[in-house]
Design a protein around this motif. Structure first.
Motif, PDB file in Angstrom:
ATOM      1  N   ARG A  58      43.392 156.984 -12.077  1.00 44.50           N
ATOM      2  CA  ARG A  58      44.339 156.761 -13.027  1.00 44.50           C
ATOM      3  C   ARG A  58      45.537 157.919 -12.586  1.00 44.50           C
ATOM      4  NH1 ARG A  58      41.278 160.195 -17.723  1.00 44.50           N
ATOM      5  NH2 ARG A  58      41.574 162.305 -17.108  1.00 44.50           N
ATOM      6  N   ALA A  59      45.053 158.839 -11.808  1.00 44.41           N
ATOM      7  CA  ALA A  59      46.602 159.366 -11.342  1.00 44.41           C
ATOM      8  C   ALA A  59      47.329 158.665 -10.360  1.00 44.41           C
ATOM      9  CB  ALA A  59      45.781 160.698 -10.570  1.00 44.41           C
ATOM     10  N   LEU A  60      46.730 158.043  -9.393  1.00 40.58           N
ATOM     11  CA  LEU A  60      47.181 156.967  -8.617  1.00 40.58           C
ATOM     12  C   LEU A  60      47.978 155.956  -9.091  1.00 40.58           C
ATOM     13  CD1 LEU A  60      47.300 156.540  -5.309  1.00 40.58           C
ATOM     14  CD2 LEU A  60      45.495 154.721  -6.072  1.00 40.58           C
TER      15      LEU A  60
ATOM     16  N   ASP B   9      43.519 154.299   0.068  1.00 38.17           N
ATOM     17  CA  ASP B   9      42.453 153.472   0.108  1.00 38.17           C
ATOM     18  C   ASP B   9      41.179 154.479  -0.331  1.00 38.17           C
ATOM     19  OD1 ASP B   9      43.552 151.245   1.220  1.00 38.17           O
ATOM     20  OD2 ASP B   9      43.121 151.627   3.208  1.00 38.17           O
ATOM     21  N   ALA B  10      41.373 155.617   0.090  1.00 38.91           N
ATOM     22  CA  ALA B  10      40.090 156.442  -0.484  1.00 38.91           C
ATOM     23  C   ALA B  10      40.309 156.847  -1.986  1.00 38.91           C
ATOM     24  CB  ALA B  10      40.431 157.962   0.271  1.00 38.91           C
ATOM     25  N   ALA B  11      41.563 156.883  -2.402  1.00 31.52           N
ATOM     26  CA  ALA B  11      41.661 157.039  -3.747  1.00 31.52           C
ATOM     27  C   ALA B  11      41.349 155.671  -4.824  1.00 31.52           C
ATOM     28  CB  ALA B  11      43.189 157.440  -4.320  1.00 31.52           C
TER      29      ALA B  11
ATOM     30  N   LEU C  57      46.640 165.704  -8.964  1.00 32.62           N
ATOM     31  CA  LEU C  57      48.154 166.134  -8.492  1.00 32.62           C
ATOM     32  C   LEU C  57      48.720 165.300  -7.317  1.00 32.62           C
ATOM     33  CD1 LEU C  57      48.439 169.834  -9.345  1.00 32.62           C
ATOM     34  CD2 LEU C  57      49.291 168.149 -10.969  1.00 32.62           C
ATOM     35  N   MET C  58      47.943 165.223  -6.354  1.00 30.42           N
ATOM     36  CA  MET C  58      48.544 164.578  -4.874  1.00 30.42           C
ATOM     37  C   MET C  58      48.626 163.316  -5.281  1.00 30.42           C
ATOM     38  SD  MET C  58      46.315 164.760  -1.340  1.00 30.42           S
ATOM     39  CE  MET C  58      45.112 163.532  -2.240  1.00 30.42           C
ATOM     40  N   CYS C  59      47.479 162.722  -5.858  1.00 28.78           N
ATOM     41  CA  CYS C  59      47.442 161.310  -5.940  1.00 28.78           C
ATOM     42  C   CYS C  59      48.658 160.679  -6.671  1.00 28.78           C
ATOM     43  CB  CYS C  59      45.952 160.925  -6.543  1.00 28.78           C
ATOM     44  SG  CYS C  59      44.822 161.091  -5.238  1.00 28.78           S
ATOM     45  N   GLY C  60      48.918 161.630  -7.751  1.00 27.10           N
ATOM     46  CA  GLY C  60      49.809 160.905  -8.646  1.00 27.10           C
ATOM     47  C   GLY C  60      51.617 161.306  -8.315  1.00 27.10           C
ATOM     48  N   GLY C  61      51.465 162.177  -7.276  1.00 23.35           N
ATOM     49  CA  GLY C  61      52.837 163.195  -7.280  1.00 23.35           C
ATOM     50  C   GLY C  61      53.582 163.044  -5.981  1.00 23.35           C
ATOM     51  N   ARG C  62      53.108 162.115  -4.893  1.00 28.07           N
ATOM     52  CA  ARG C  62      53.705 162.294  -3.657  1.00 28.07           C
ATOM     53  C   ARG C  62      53.466 160.914  -2.974  1.00 28.07           C
ATOM     54  NH1 ARG C  62      51.357 165.574   1.266  1.00 28.07           N
ATOM     55  NH2 ARG C  62      52.168 163.924   2.112  1.00 28.07           N
TER      56      ARG C  62
END
Length: 545
Positions: A63-65, A51-53, A38-43
């Protein structure tokens, strides 16, 4: 505090605007469950978290990123060559069409080149390179400038792709592609050139199904035999917008018994003056209205700029893409000064309209003019954005993404009957007593995230399941307290459910739909309040945008 508070704490911290990199990086761990995707795709995310993602071993995170609309798209370039075809597919397809934000952000050239020239779909074999390209072509993420440059690109596969838009190429570009040094490009050009050959179009039409016929009849060169066939079968509608429809057929369409057909043909830029005058006295008001728009539709670019606003209504949610350079700014300025509301609506959609004209349209008597200006123009007054937010719920998710949307001065709406409006007011930092006891969950969450709350009040809200998520997202929450909450949530034996079931299931469900027919097939038009307008992360978490 009970373990049941762990998930709301994690979700709240994931969207806390003051959470530093070292806090957010902890959330990409699988122990954080759904909060990480949720965080990687939404903010928006700090570079260290991106970089971590990007380097995370779990493709759910990557894929969220790939769907993140808040970060610089240049940072997503490594995902274009990701080992997983699913990750590449999500980057190429963008947000699912039924959840897509109205503003369609174009992808950078280097990402487009990587996706369009790839020889395979990734190491996992889940998608082919052509399937990924299909997602990209349907996503509207390719800017017009890139489309126009492909015919002369140094990479032969891009020149080959350019032949797919044969009708849009200049005569010089078509000639160059037919004589290209690369045999694959020459072959593609020969195969695509049929669209401008009336006899080949006539021969090829039967191979198209019912869904493909409108494309052929609406864009390709038509033989007299094919035109007559359309009139005989009652399939003339695509002919009304085809620039290559013969003049005699246009005249017949202008006198068609169906008023809708006459309406569509009435604003053609190539309509003869006599037919314009004739349709200006048509018994149907919609036909007369289109005829009154002359001489504004002098080119096909102007015709389509007008057509995009007619008949959509005040709750239209059609995608907003980058300006194409046509029509000219002067033409839009002339539309802004017109007495015709339709033309002023066209002008309101142009983000380059001068500030003085934008200020005038912000006070226009026509509500649709004001709504379109609020949604399209970067200099629309903040009070107009707030007014449209309150009166037109369909536009709320889009308005909240605009930099000019007012972040304060909303406290007077705290007693509004609409919970979405109260939630907006509850987040106003000048509010002295945020309504943390409101009966609506979204209002309580917004109130608990209000930075005006005291530390003592915030601690009490963190311990209450009704407000824990909002309190964890509160920007005044100290960073040490964030770490302490994560320590409790991420300790061994307390892994929240979500990463491997709820989020992955929702993601794979959407991907399965995408793999079937592409993101723009089978969904409801993005025009009207019934359309789902939340972002994918918020849909999964069940939270308000």
């Amino acid at each position: 505090m009970p373990d049941s508070l762990h998930e709301p704490w994690l979700r709240g911290i994931a969207f806390n605007p003051t959470a530093p990199s070292d806090v957010l990086i902890r959330l990409v761990d699988s122990a954080a469950g759904e909060a990480g995707p949720l965080m990687c795709g939404g903010r928006d995310l700090p570079d260290a978290v991106i970089d971590a993602a990007l380097n995370h071993p779990d493709r759910v995170i990557r894929r969220a990123l790939a769907l993140n609309q808040h970060i610089d798209p240049e940072r997503l370039a490594p995902l274009a060559t990701d080992p997983s075809g699913i990750v590449r597919g999500w980057l190429a397809g963008g947000t699912p069409a039924h959840l897509r934000p109205r503003w369609v952000r174009p992808l950078p050239d280097d990402i487009l080149v990587s996706l369009l020239t790839a020889r395979d779909g990734g190491e996992d074999g889940t998608l082919t390179a052509n399937e990924i390209v299909g997602e990209l072509m349907s996503s509207q993420q390719i800017p017009l400038s890139f489309h126009r440059s492909m015919a002369g690109h140094e990479h032969p596969r891009l020149r080959e792709r350019a032949t797919w838009e044969w009708q849009s190429l200049t005569a010089a570009q078509r000639e160059a592609l037919l004589d290209d040094p690369d045999p694959a490009v020459r072959k593609a050009a020969q195969e695509r050139s049929w669209v401008l050959d009336p006899e080949r179009v006539e021969a090829k039409l039967p191979s198209y199904g019912s869904r493909g016929r409108p494309f052929v009849l609406g864009r390709c060169a038509l033989s007299p035999t094919l035109v007559e066939q359309c009139f005989a079968e009652g399939t003339v509608r695509p002919l009304t917008w085809n620039p290559r429809t013969p003049a005699d057929a246009v005249a017949r369409l202008a006198r068609h018994p169906d008023a809708r057909i006459r309406e569509l043909v009435a604003a053609r830029p190539d309509l003869a003056p006599g037919l314009v005058a004739e349709l200006g006295e048509d018994p149907d008001e919609d036909v007369r209205m289109r005829a009154r728009l002359h001489p504004f539709p002098r080119t096909w670019a102007e015709y389509w700029a007008i057509d995009r606003v007619i008949g959509h209504g005040p709750d239209c949610l059609c995608p907003i893409t980058e300006p194409t350079g046509e029509p000219s700014p002067d033409w839009f300025a002339a539309c802004a000064a017109s007495e015709e509301p339709v033309l002023r609506r066209v002008a309101a959609c142009f983000p380059g309209l001068p500030v003085e004209l934008a200020a005038t349209l912000a006070q226009d008597d026509d509500e649709e003019v004001r709504i379109l200006l609020a949604c399209h123009h970067p200099l629309a007054p903040p009070h107009l954005l707030l007014d449209v937010f309150v009166t037109r719920p369909a536009h709320r998710p889009h308005l909240l993404t605009l930099p000019a949307f007012p972040r304060t001065g909303r406290a007077h709406l705290i007693s509004h009957p609409d919970a979405d409006v109260r939630a907006l007011a509850a987040a106003d930092p000048i509010l002295s007593e945020p309504p943390v006891e409101d009966p609506d969950e979204s209002v309580r969450r917004a109130a608990a995230a209000n930075p005006s709350l005291t530390p003592e009040a915030l601690e009490a809200l963190l311990a209450d399941s009704r407000t824990a998520e909002g309190a964890a997202a509160n920007p005044s929450l100290p960073v040490p307290r964030m770490h302490a909450l994560l320590d409790r949530c991420l300790k061994p034996g307390t892994t929240p459910a979500g990463r491997d079931d709820q989020v992955a299931e929702a993601a794979d469900t959407w991907l399965g739909e995408q793999e079937g027919d592409g993101p723009d097939k089978g969904h409801k038009p993005l025009c009207g309040p019934a359309t789902c307008r939340r972002s994918w992360p918020n849909m999964v978490r069940g939270a308000a945008p």
